[in-house]
Design an enzyme around this catalytic site. Sequence first.
Site, PDB file in Angstrom:
ATOM      1  N   ARG A 112       0.702  -1.157  -0.341  1.00 12.72           N
ATOM      2  CA  ARG A 112      -0.133  -0.460  -0.040  1.00 12.72           C
ATOM      3  C   ARG A 112       1.004   1.479   0.210  1.00 12.72           C
ATOM      4  NH1 ARG A 112      -2.354  -4.134   2.057  1.00 12.72           N
ATOM      5  NH2 ARG A 112      -0.628  -4.853   2.802  1.00 12.72           N
ATOM      6  N   THR A 113       2.096   1.444   0.830  1.00 15.56           N
ATOM      7  CA  THR A 113       2.555   2.623   0.755  1.00 15.56           C
ATOM      8  C   THR A 113       3.357   2.871  -0.634  1.00 15.56           C
ATOM      9  OG1 THR A 113       3.026   2.533   3.299  1.00 15.56           O
ATOM     10  CG2 THR A 113       4.363   3.880   2.249  1.00 15.56           C
ATOM     11  N   LYS A 142      26.548  -4.376  -5.061  1.00 18.84           N
ATOM     12  CA  LYS A 142      27.847  -4.388  -5.155  1.00 18.84           C
ATOM     13  C   LYS A 142      28.515  -3.893  -3.808  1.00 18.84           C
ATOM     14  CE  LYS A 142      26.967  -4.151  -9.486  1.00 18.84           C
ATOM     15  NZ  LYS A 142      27.210  -2.527 -11.110  1.00 18.84           N
ATOM     16  N   ARG A 161      11.069   3.943   1.979  1.00 21.49           N
ATOM     17  CA  ARG A 161      11.294   3.278   2.861  1.00 21.49           C
ATOM     18  C   ARG A 161      12.669   2.116   3.039  1.00 21.49           C
ATOM     19  NH1 ARG A 161       6.269  -0.914   4.485  1.00 21.49           N
ATOM     20  NH2 ARG A 161       4.790   0.951   4.774  1.00 21.49           N
ATOM     21  N   HIS A 214       6.316   6.148  11.006  1.00 22.18           N
ATOM     22  CA  HIS A 214       5.349   6.095   9.320  1.00 22.18           C
ATOM     23  C   HIS A 214       5.256   7.397   9.397  1.00 22.18           C
ATOM     24  CE1 HIS A 214       4.056   4.533   5.966  1.00 22.18           C
ATOM     25  NE2 HIS A 214       3.879   3.088   6.180  1.00 22.18           N
TER      26      HIS A 214
HETATM   27  C1  NCD Z   1       2.420  -0.896   8.180  1.00 23.91           C
HETATM   28  C2  NCD Z   1       3.496  -0.357   8.471  1.00 23.91           C
HETATM   29  O1  NCD Z   1       4.609  -1.354   7.202  1.00 23.91           O
HETATM   30  O2  NCD Z   1       5.011  -0.154   9.303  1.00 23.91           O
HETATM   31  N1  NCD Z   1       1.914  -0.857   6.627  1.00 23.91           N
HETATM   32  C3  NCD Z   1       1.818  -0.010   6.189  1.00 23.91           C
HETATM   33  O3  NCD Z   1       3.071   0.792   5.943  1.00 23.91           O
HETATM   34  N2  NCD Z   1       1.169  -0.249   5.552  1.00 23.91           N
HETATM   35  C4  NCD Z   1       2.334  -1.859   9.265  1.00 23.91           C
HETATM   36  C5  NCD Z   1       2.207  -3.107   9.394  1.00 23.91           C
HETATM   37  O4  NCD Z   1       3.546  -3.524   8.632  1.00 23.91           O
HETATM   38  O5  NCD Z   1       2.228  -3.569  10.024  1.00 23.91           O
END
Ligand code: NCD
Length: 358
Positions: free
Chosen positions: A89-90, A118, A139, A172
């Site tokens: 989703r993100t 590498k 991320r 987050h």
């Molecule tokens: C979360 C995350 O990755 O921190 N999910 C997300 O970003 N929608 C929570 C999770 O992975 O449980």
Amino acid sequence: MARLTDIGWNEFHALPLEAKRPYLERVEGGGMPYHTLFAQQFDRPILERLCALANRIRFINKSKEGALYLKSVLAHKRAMLYFSQPSSRTFLSHLAACQILGVTTGSVRDAATSSEFKGESHEDSIRTFSSYFDMIIMRSPEQGLAEKMSWELSNSSRPIPILNAGSGKDQHPTQALLDIYTLFRSFENKGGIDGKTVVFCGDLMRGRTVRSLSYLLTNFKDVRQVFVAPQELRVPDDVIAVLEEKGVDFKVSDDLQAAVRTADAVYMTRIQDEWDESKGASAKIDTSRFKFGAEELKLLPADGIIMHPLPRRDEIATCCDHDPRAMYWRQMRNGMWIRAALIASTFGFEKSIMECGY
Ligand code: NCD
């Protein structure tokens, strides 16, 4: 205004989060972030501006003419999605947000496909991305990496903004923005977020979305926060310390059903076993009382909502999915709108979208 070029890395890194905010703001952005790294950068006026802009983008996008206008807004920008930790989703909602605004994107989703494999350092990889792109959405399993990279880039010859799409177990912020937008929309005609009770349940120790959202909620008046978790996964002390310092009414509990009866929103989370120090450690924890099912649905007030950052395992029973109070699907879509609002604001296009004729 303070700039990241005015301060050395060690000095910046040691500042309390709230003191870092001015260094991360957009010049002439009226408090809007340039780099988005943690929830502490957002106060109530900024949250309200972002929610209003997300509403506006959502509305404009409904007509073909409006959608084509939005696609022209950032057609001159490119963004790199650098995800070295799993994400559905993100990743997709940032990608869709870029598409709405006409931003061209590139992506690395697996360090094994980049030169990091590498032996290239993160610093050199990020520097490489900044040569080709105008924004990095990243991320990483490494806490603080987005912050370090923001400082590095601001002090390079090609400073570009960084959006933190999840950093370690820590923060987050864009998830917290979409959670706030979901609460904002759900309670729009029910007195807003002020005065509501939000119940967090699940792995509160390692859930970065919980830390970021708990902080954002402190911007609202009289919001009560209830933390329901097994003893081993209870909410960490740093979250509690912030709530105590801000005089927030909160409760730590292990009784989900009692909490649900008083809830305006129940925020369920997954057990984050990818962080287990020894394999299988989380599986030994009794989580049976920390799941939302048919019984809890009966106890939830009529105006209450169920949220989840997703992905879910079995912490929300699928029998809840069609209940009008289940907000997790809409919450997911809200992520696309609020991220579009954040990206547009980061590049200074808030005013032109708010004031356009569509
Ligand atoms: C979360 C995350 O990755 O921190 N999910 C997300 O970003 N929608 C929570 C999770 O992975 O449980």
